[in-house]
Design an enzyme around this catalytic site. Sequence first.
Site, PDB file in Angstrom:
ATOM      1  N   GLU A  62       0.836  -1.201   0.000  1.00  0.00           N
ATOM      2  CA  GLU A  62       0.000   0.000   0.000  1.00  0.00           C
ATOM      3  C   GLU A  62       0.872   1.254   0.000  1.00  0.00           C
ATOM      4  O   GLU A  62       0.606   2.219  -0.742  1.00  0.00           O
ATOM      5  CB  GLU A  62      -0.906   0.003   1.229  1.00  0.00           C
ATOM      6  CG  GLU A  62      -1.750   1.255   1.381  1.00  0.00           C
ATOM      7  CD  GLU A  62      -2.154   1.509   2.819  1.00  0.00           C
ATOM      8  OE1 GLU A  62      -2.496   2.669   3.127  1.00  0.00           O
ATOM      9  OE2 GLU A  62      -2.118   0.566   3.638  1.00  0.00           O
ATOM     10  N   ASP A  66       0.685   3.846  -3.062  1.00  0.00           N
ATOM     11  CA  ASP A  66       0.298   5.229  -2.800  1.00  0.00           C
ATOM     12  C   ASP A  66       1.262   6.183  -3.485  1.00  0.00           C
ATOM     13  O   ASP A  66       0.859   7.186  -4.102  1.00  0.00           O
ATOM     14  CB  ASP A  66       0.282   5.463  -1.285  1.00  0.00           C
ATOM     15  CG  ASP A  66      -0.133   6.881  -0.923  1.00  0.00           C
ATOM     16  OD1 ASP A  66      -1.130   7.368  -1.477  1.00  0.00           O
ATOM     17  OD2 ASP A  66       0.542   7.504  -0.093  1.00  0.00           O
ATOM     18  N   GLU A 134      -4.529   0.495  -3.515  1.00  0.00           N
ATOM     19  CA  GLU A 134      -3.161   1.013  -3.575  1.00  0.00           C
ATOM     20  C   GLU A 134      -2.150  -0.131  -3.492  1.00  0.00           C
ATOM     21  O   GLU A 134      -1.103  -0.098  -4.159  1.00  0.00           O
ATOM     22  CB  GLU A 134      -2.936   2.018  -2.450  1.00  0.00           C
ATOM     23  CG  GLU A 134      -3.706   3.319  -2.654  1.00  0.00           C
ATOM     24  CD  GLU A 134      -3.508   4.313  -1.521  1.00  0.00           C
ATOM     25  OE1 GLU A 134      -2.964   3.916  -0.477  1.00  0.00           O
ATOM     26  OE2 GLU A 134      -3.903   5.475  -1.697  1.00  0.00           O
TER      27      GLU A 134
END
Length: 249
Positions: A62, A66, A134
Amino acid sequence: MFIQSIKSIKLFPQNRRKFYRFLFSKTGIRPGNISLYEQAFVHRSTLRRHHKGHEINNERLEYLGDAIIGAVVAQELYLLFPDKDEGFLTKTRAKIVNRTNMNKIARKMELQQYIQFNPPSDISQTHVLGDALEAIIGAIFIDKGYSKARKFIRKKIMAEYLDLPHIVKNDTNFKSMLIEWGQKNRHSVHFITEEYPISNPNGPIFVAQALIDSETAGQGEGNTKKEAQQKAAGEAMEKVDAIAPTTLS
């Protein structure tokens, strides 16, 4: 290459074959390292551990995803709007990659079908789905490289799930976005607003400060408290990419 992929799919257990087909239908990507994508759906609440002792969840993926989606969206906006300044580009990117938007896209992609979350519950009102999206982007980046990750973000997320003209045209609640950013990255966010009852046909003037970890990150003024806070939050959103997430356990 395609024939080799088909042969490799046949070697998967039935559940993995189903998962592989799901991924391909949603991303257009033919996974190489399928375990990476499986990990992208594992929330930290499952408390799974690798045989070496470290936790198995999607937080690292993640984190990477991101950063990748932020870079890709920034690149696309830079190319799409050559006459717009840095402030416009930053605010528009924030509208696209904010937590609420990512959750909505993840729900439309039906990622909830494969999320591993403990105890099993309704996660539609949490940020778990957006985090998984993400993490998938992070998995694509590691498995296939930046160009494939960019293609997925452009062709699937931006083209298929976003109404860019609507996003550009509509005002955004920057205060909510800043608070969401703080929650996700484990930074405290609060506002200080003062009223100045000066002689003014429109009434008093409000001056607001947006504070991140007790440090002023943005300031704004307006004829209402809400207007001043929105301006302060908007200014702060232009700076948050430079603030590293904390590493709280």
